[in-house]
Design an enzyme around this catalytic site. Structure first.
Site, short mmCIF file in Angstrom:
data_model
loop_
_atom_site.label_atom_id
_atom_site.label_comp_id
_atom_site.label_asym_id
_atom_site.label_seq_id
_atom_site.Cartn_x
_atom_site.Cartn_y
_atom_site.Cartn_z
N GLU A 147 -16.03 -9.69 -55.72
CA GLU A 147 -15.08 -9.88 -54.61
C GLU A 147 -13.63 -9.60 -54.99
O GLU A 147 -12.79 -10.51 -55.00
CB GLU A 147 -15.20 -11.31 -54.06
CG GLU A 147 -16.55 -11.62 -53.45
CD GLU A 147 -16.58 -12.99 -52.76
OE1 GLU A 147 -15.58 -13.73 -52.83
OE2 GLU A 147 -17.60 -13.30 -52.13
N GLU A 150 -25.02 -13.18 -52.96
CA GLU A 150 -24.73 -14.58 -52.63
C GLU A 150 -24.99 -14.83 -51.15
O GLU A 150 -24.69 -13.97 -50.32
CB GLU A 150 -23.26 -14.95 -52.89
CG GLU A 150 -22.83 -15.00 -54.32
CD GLU A 150 -21.36 -15.40 -54.49
OE1 GLU A 150 -20.79 -16.05 -53.58
OE2 GLU A 150 -20.79 -15.04 -55.52
C1 GBH Z 1 -17.79 -16.67 -52.98
O1 GBH Z 1 -16.58 -16.44 -52.39
C2 GBH Z 1 -17.57 -16.71 -54.46
O2 GBH Z 1 -18.04 -15.52 -55.06
C3 GBH Z 1 -18.16 -17.91 -55.13
O3 GBH Z 1 -17.62 -18.03 -56.41
C4 GBH Z 1 -17.90 -19.12 -54.26
O4 GBH Z 1 -18.24 -20.32 -54.89
C5 GBH Z 1 -18.70 -18.95 -53.01
O5 GBH Z 1 -18.38 -17.75 -52.37
C6 GBH Z 1 -18.55 -20.08 -51.99
O6 GBH Z 1 -17.25 -20.15 -51.52
O7 GBH Z 1 -8.66 -18.83 -45.88
O8 GBH Z 1 -9.68 -21.00 -45.71
O9 GBH Z 1 -10.52 -19.16 -44.40
C7 GBH Z 1 -16.48 -16.66 -51.01
C8 GBH Z 1 -15.15 -16.12 -50.61
C9 GBH Z 1 -14.22 -18.02 -49.52
C10 GBH Z 1 -13.54 -15.77 -49.05
C11 GBH Z 1 -13.46 -18.47 -48.31
C12 GBH Z 1 -12.81 -16.21 -47.86
C13 GBH Z 1 -11.72 -17.96 -46.75
C14 GBH Z 1 -10.95 -19.23 -46.96
N1 GBH Z 1 -14.63 -16.63 -49.39
N2 GBH Z 1 -12.38 -17.58 -47.99
S1 GBH Z 1 -9.87 -19.57 -45.64
#
Ligand code: GBH
Length: 444
Positions: A175, A350
């Site tokens: 990512e 994932e």
């Molecule tokens: C993945 O990222 C990761 O690869 C992993 O490490 C992580 O634990 C897993 O997902 C669960 O989160 O601005 O508040 O709307 C997920 C990535 C996380 C990207 C949330 C967008 C939006 C947060 N996403 N994010 S917000």
């Protein structure tokens, strides 16, 4: 009572032979051992100690203590019948300052880890970089500086040369957009910087070249059967109605929203870039890893342009507020990646749901919310496969509850419950159910 004539599992629940079922984690989220055996600090070790940076001030010092408990964790994985495991390697364990000196004890740790997996019949899928940049590289400027590229090239060579005899499935970076936007754009993730867009763009360019070096390292040192891909959380666009008009809108929106990463990698087209950089970036890969949790709903709008819809208040949502429970993302994400960018093989690296699960009661955690959501996602995944989307594997995020970045330890994504005080693991209902899916190669 069985209904005569209805087999269980039904034909539409059976997955293709050889479909790879697995679970996923990442080194900084589970290992702990933050300075064990010569490991250097990562940007997350440092960032998480800043007051207010993470929920409850949680840090990565111990996490799931997987560094010391990996054999028991693999025993549990094997007992659940899990055959594929996506993990990441901690760059600062192998190279404490990011460049130069190699820490032999860190290298040995992953030798033991990989051997322990293989002894239990578990196939490793190794991510080279899952966000834990060595702090020493950040001190020299971090992702916006080119020196990270040269450092990563050496690191990737070291990793593939060390483990390539036993690891055949490689993922370069996890990512890119997320760790850069969060880490260097809005400052919510390590290293917590708020830089202007052009700095983040520069960092993005460097990360793409690092991906290229990851691919190069696997081709040069990985052996003939090695496979490599990138993991992205490309935004799935979900057509409001599955009609030609809305599907066309979803296709346009998918191309536009994901072009920043997928254009250069799949089409080799990309602004003004040195040709040698572009050559590295656009090397053919073997699969695209997609992390899919949620998606965005679109319909055909004015002038044939896609129109994005916002989720209303009270739309079903996990405890992670960003995680709108729309399982159709799992149908459309892979399908659009294949249709729009010509991806030949998608691996779901994932998928899962974050809830603040309660501790076990009489040894049970009834995470029916997680189980039903993942089940809905798998139903959509199977539907996508049935309609011809090339999908060859699925990894649940996550094997066990772990450090959920800025959200700390209360936000749980595990199929297995982690008691962070005692380090006792308890498989949740979802783990037992998923174990049966793996065994049957079918949705049960
Ligand atoms: C993945 O990222 C990761 O690869 C992993 O490490 C992580 O634990 C897993 O997902 C669960 O989160 O601005 O508040 O709307 C997920 C990535 C996380 C990207 C949330 C967008 C939006 C947060 N996403 N994010 S917000």
């Amino acid at each position: 009572m069985n209904h005569p004539g209805i087999a269980n599992p039904t034909a539409s629940s059976i997955f293709p032979p050889g479909f790879a079922w697995g679970v996923a984690t990442a080194a900084p989220q589970i290992e702990g051992g933050a300075d064990a055996d010569g490991k250097g600090p990562s940007i997350w070790d440092v960032f998480s100690r800043r007051p207010g940076a993470t929920h409850n001030g949680d840090n990565l010092d111990v996490a799931c203590d997987h560094y010391h408990r990996f054999r028991e964790d693999f025993d549990l994985m094997a007992a659940l019948g899990i055959k594929h495991y996506r993990l990441s390697i901690a760059w600062p364990r192998l190279m404490p300052t990011g460049v130069g000196t190699v820490n032999a004890r860190g290298v040995d740790f992953y030798h033991r880890l990989i051997d322990a997996m293989l002894e239990r019949g578990i196939t490793p899928w190794v991510t080279m970089f899952h966000w834990d940049l060595p702090q020493a590289l950040e001190d020299k400027g971090g992702w916006p500086t080119r020196l990270v590229v040269d450092a990563f090239a050496d690191y990737a060579d070291l990793v593939v040369k060390s483990y390539g005899d036993r690891v055949k499935n490689w993922i370069t970076l996890n990512e890119i957009g997320v760790f850069l936007e969060n880490g260097y754009g809005i400052g919510r993730h390590a290293p917590g910087r708020k830089e202007p867009a052009e700095v983040v763009n520069q960092a993005f360019h460097h990360a793409l070249i690092c991906h290229g070096h990851g691919v190069r390292a696997v081709r040069e040192h990985g052996g003939r059967s090695a496979r490599v891909g990138l993991t992205d959380n490309s935004r799935p666009m979900i057509p409001l109605t599955e009609t030609p008009e809305d599907i066309a809108a979803a296709r346009t929106a998918f191309a536009e929203r994901n072009s920043r990463l997928l254009e250069p990698i799949y089409r080799g087209s990309y602004g003004e870039v040195a040709p040698t950089d572009l050559e590295l970036i656009a090397q053919p890969t073997d699969f695209l890893g997609l992390n899919i949790y949620s998606g965005e709903v679109v319909r055909e709008g004015a002038h044939g342009r896609p129109h994005s819809l916002t989720y209303p208040d009270h739309y079903p949502t996990a405890d992670s507020p960003w995680l709108k429970l729309n399982a159709r993302a799992m149908y459309w994400g892979p399908r659009l990646a294949a249709e729009v960018f010509g991806v030949k093989d998608v691996v779901i690296t994932e998928n899962g749901a974050g809830y603040n699960d309660e501790p076990p009661v009489n040894g049970a955690v009834l995470d029916l919310h997680r189980l039903e959501y993942i089940r809905s996602c798998l139903r959509e995944l199977r539907r996508s496969i049935g309609d011809g989307t090339p999908i060859s594997g699925y990894f649940a995020w996550s094997f066990m509850d772990n450090f959920e970045w800025a959200d700390g330890y209360d936000r749980r994504f595990g199929l297995v419950y982690t008691d962070f005080k005692t380090q006792v693991r308890t498989p949740k209902a979802s783990a037992r159910w998923f174990s049966r899916i793996v065994r049957e190669n079918a949705l049960v």
